[in-house]
Motif scaffolding. Structure first.
Motif, PDB file in Angstrom:
ATOM      1  N   VAL A 189      30.846  32.574  46.129  1.00  0.00           N
ATOM      2  CA  VAL A 189      31.632  31.949  44.948  1.00  0.00           C
ATOM      3  C   VAL A 189      31.487  32.780  43.742  1.00  0.00           C
ATOM      4  O   VAL A 189      32.662  33.175  43.170  1.00  0.00           O
ATOM      5  CB  VAL A 189      31.069  30.572  44.764  1.00  0.00           C
ATOM      6  CG1 VAL A 189      31.816  30.055  43.471  1.00  0.00           C
ATOM      7  CG2 VAL A 189      31.309  29.535  45.703  1.00  0.00           C
ATOM      8  N   ARG A 190      30.342  33.364  43.615  1.00  0.00           N
ATOM      9  CA  ARG A 190      30.184  34.498  42.268  1.00  0.00           C
ATOM     10  C   ARG A 190      31.047  35.696  42.622  1.00  0.00           C
ATOM     11  O   ARG A 190      31.646  36.030  41.656  1.00  0.00           O
ATOM     12  CB  ARG A 190      28.887  34.631  42.188  1.00  0.00           C
ATOM     13  CG  ARG A 190      27.990  33.582  41.678  1.00  0.00           C
ATOM     14  CD  ARG A 190      26.507  34.216  41.154  1.00  0.00           C
ATOM     15  NE  ARG A 190      25.683  33.004  41.420  1.00  0.00           N
ATOM     16  CZ  ARG A 190      25.366  32.240  40.187  1.00  0.00           C
ATOM     17  NH1 ARG A 190      26.440  32.428  39.216  1.00  0.00           N
ATOM     18  NH2 ARG A 190      24.712  31.240  40.313  1.00  0.00           N
ATOM     19  N   GLU A 191      30.929  36.131  43.616  1.00  0.00           N
ATOM     20  CA  GLU A 191      31.516  37.274  44.141  1.00  0.00           C
ATOM     21  C   GLU A 191      33.017  37.108  44.041  1.00  0.00           C
ATOM     22  O   GLU A 191      33.880  38.053  43.550  1.00  0.00           O
ATOM     23  CB  GLU A 191      31.184  37.744  45.563  1.00  0.00           C
ATOM     24  CG  GLU A 191      31.897  39.201  46.062  1.00  0.00           C
ATOM     25  CD  GLU A 191      31.036  40.285  45.411  1.00  0.00           C
ATOM     26  OE1 GLU A 191      31.598  41.588  45.579  1.00  0.00           O
ATOM     27  OE2 GLU A 191      29.823  40.139  45.150  1.00  0.00           O
ATOM     28  N   SER A 225      38.769  38.005  38.764  1.00  0.00           N
ATOM     29  CA  SER A 225      38.755  37.862  37.149  1.00  0.00           C
ATOM     30  C   SER A 225      39.296  39.354  36.566  1.00  0.00           C
ATOM     31  O   SER A 225      38.534  40.233  36.705  1.00  0.00           O
ATOM     32  CB  SER A 225      37.218  37.691  36.630  1.00  0.00           C
ATOM     33  OG  SER A 225      37.040  36.555  37.052  1.00  0.00           O
ATOM     34  N   PRO A 226      40.438  39.246  35.853  1.00  0.00           N
ATOM     35  CA  PRO A 226      41.074  40.439  35.141  1.00  0.00           C
ATOM     36  C   PRO A 226      40.116  40.764  34.009  1.00  0.00           C
ATOM     37  O   PRO A 226      39.365  40.129  33.069  1.00  0.00           O
ATOM     38  CB  PRO A 226      42.182  39.871  34.485  1.00  0.00           C
ATOM     39  CG  PRO A 226      42.382  38.309  34.444  1.00  0.00           C
ATOM     40  CD  PRO A 226      41.272  37.849  35.402  1.00  0.00           C
ATOM     41  N   ALA A 227      40.151  42.241  33.511  1.00  0.00           N
ATOM     42  CA  ALA A 227      39.380  42.539  32.552  1.00  0.00           C
ATOM     43  C   ALA A 227      40.095  42.661  31.122  1.00  0.00           C
ATOM     44  O   ALA A 227      39.514  42.771  29.988  1.00  0.00           O
ATOM     45  CB  ALA A 227      39.152  44.140  32.828  1.00  0.00           C
ATOM     46  N   HIS A 286      36.894  32.584  32.946  1.00  0.00           N
ATOM     47  CA  HIS A 286      37.953  31.626  32.640  1.00  0.00           C
ATOM     48  C   HIS A 286      39.101  31.839  33.195  1.00  0.00           C
ATOM     49  O   HIS A 286      39.901  31.081  33.983  1.00  0.00           O
ATOM     50  CB  HIS A 286      38.096  31.352  31.188  1.00  0.00           C
ATOM     51  CG  HIS A 286      39.234  30.249  30.798  1.00  0.00           C
ATOM     52  ND1 HIS A 286      39.077  28.841  31.062  1.00  0.00           N
ATOM     53  CD2 HIS A 286      40.277  30.215  30.190  1.00  0.00           C
ATOM     54  CE1 HIS A 286      40.115  28.238  30.924  1.00  0.00           C
ATOM     55  NE2 HIS A 286      40.975  29.128  30.275  1.00  0.00           N
ATOM     56  N   ALA A 287      39.602  33.117  33.012  1.00  0.00           N
ATOM     57  CA  ALA A 287      40.859  33.583  33.612  1.00  0.00           C
ATOM     58  C   ALA A 287      40.710  33.746  35.032  1.00  0.00           C
ATOM     59  O   ALA A 287      41.671  33.447  35.977  1.00  0.00           O
ATOM     60  CB  ALA A 287      41.277  35.004  33.150  1.00  0.00           C
ATOM     61  N   GLY A 288      39.590  33.946  35.702  1.00  0.00           N
ATOM     62  CA  GLY A 288      39.341  34.006  36.996  1.00  0.00           C
ATOM     63  C   GLY A 288      39.454  32.983  37.771  1.00  0.00           C
ATOM     64  O   GLY A 288      40.224  32.442  38.953  1.00  0.00           O
ATOM     65  N   VAL A 289      38.895  31.891  37.170  1.00  0.00           N
ATOM     66  CA  VAL A 289      38.886  30.395  37.694  1.00  0.00           C
ATOM     67  C   VAL A 289      40.125  29.771  37.477  1.00  0.00           C
ATOM     68  O   VAL A 289      40.750  29.144  38.573  1.00  0.00           O
ATOM     69  CB  VAL A 289      37.997  29.290  36.622  1.00  0.00           C
ATOM     70  CG1 VAL A 289      37.925  28.061  37.163  1.00  0.00           C
ATOM     71  CG2 VAL A 289      36.344  29.881  37.053  1.00  0.00           C
ATOM     72  N   LYS A 290      40.858  30.049  36.573  1.00  0.00           N
ATOM     73  CA  LYS A 290      42.383  29.667  36.453  1.00  0.00           C
ATOM     74  C   LYS A 290      43.268  30.429  37.600  1.00  0.00           C
ATOM     75  O   LYS A 290      44.148  29.617  38.067  1.00  0.00           O
ATOM     76  CB  LYS A 290      42.987  29.880  35.131  1.00  0.00           C
ATOM     77  CG  LYS A 290      42.660  29.004  33.848  1.00  0.00           C
ATOM     78  CD  LYS A 290      43.280  29.086  32.703  1.00  0.00           C
ATOM     79  CE  LYS A 290      44.531  29.525  32.826  1.00  0.00           C
ATOM     80  NZ  LYS A 290      44.849  29.724  31.351  1.00  0.00           N
ATOM     81  N   ALA A 291      43.091  31.593  37.790  1.00  0.00           N
ATOM     82  CA  ALA A 291      43.908  32.175  38.713  1.00  0.00           C
ATOM     83  C   ALA A 291      43.542  31.821  39.970  1.00  0.00           C
ATOM     84  O   ALA A 291      44.464  31.645  40.833  1.00  0.00           O
ATOM     85  CB  ALA A 291      43.508  33.788  38.556  1.00  0.00           C
ATOM     86  N   VAL A 292      42.286  31.561  40.319  1.00  0.00           N
ATOM     87  CA  VAL A 292      41.971  31.038  41.866  1.00  0.00           C
ATOM     88  C   VAL A 292      42.553  29.716  41.805  1.00  0.00           C
ATOM     89  O   VAL A 292      42.886  29.430  43.096  1.00  0.00           O
ATOM     90  CB  VAL A 292      40.223  31.207  41.909  1.00  0.00           C
ATOM     91  CG1 VAL A 292      39.965  30.445  43.218  1.00  0.00           C
ATOM     92  CG2 VAL A 292      39.845  32.792  42.211  1.00  0.00           C
TER      93      VAL A 292
END
Length: 144
Positions: free
Chosen positions: A50-52, A58-60, A86-92
């Motif tokens: 999950v972390r990976e 997640s975008p930079a 936050h952006a990575g969670v939303k994207a996934v």
């Protein structure tokens, strides 16, 4: 099997993202089932996966719009660590909507595994955003 701590910040954040109408216990159950599906699919501890996956999705940077005369320019901004997650969670979560499966937990587990395998819409979206930021990086001096 490794059971993650109950107060893991990433899991709390994911639970909050899945929260609807104040039903936190229901969202926590979805996260728990997602971890179980990841474990049964991979036979590995779910938390490192999950972390990976969230770090990979997640975008930079983010793109902001800046008005310069009559033109509207895209200006890249660096994200903090919390904004990245936050952006990575939303994207996934957005990419998991198009995955096959009846329930959210199965779709989310498949999406997280897909991110690590490189076959996810979240990864494609991140690459598109980074490519657009690289094209527009000359506009950095225009922001105020």
């Amino acid at each position: 099997m490794f059971i993650p701590p109950a107060n893991d910040p990433l899991l709390d954040y994911l639970t909050s993202a899945l929260l609807t109408n104040g039903h936190r216990a229901k969202a926590a159950r979805l996260v728990s089932r997602t971890l179980l599906h990841i474990h049964t699919s991979t036979r590995a501890p779910p938390m490192p996966i999950v972390r990976e996956a969230f770090l990979a999705a997640s975008p930079a940077v983010k793109l902001g719009s800046h008005k310069y005369g009559t033109k509207s320019l895209q200006v890249p901004y660096a994200l903090t660590e919390k904004q990245r997650i936050h952006a990575g969670v939303k994207a996934v979560l957005a990419a998991s909507e198009s995955r096959p499966g009846k329930s959210v937990d199965i779709r989310l587990a498949r999406e997280l595994i897909g991110v690590l395998q490189g076959e996810s819409k979240a990864i494609v979206e991140k690459e598109r955003l980074h490519k657009l930021a690289m094209v527009n990086r000359g506009n950095i001096g225009l922001r105020r």
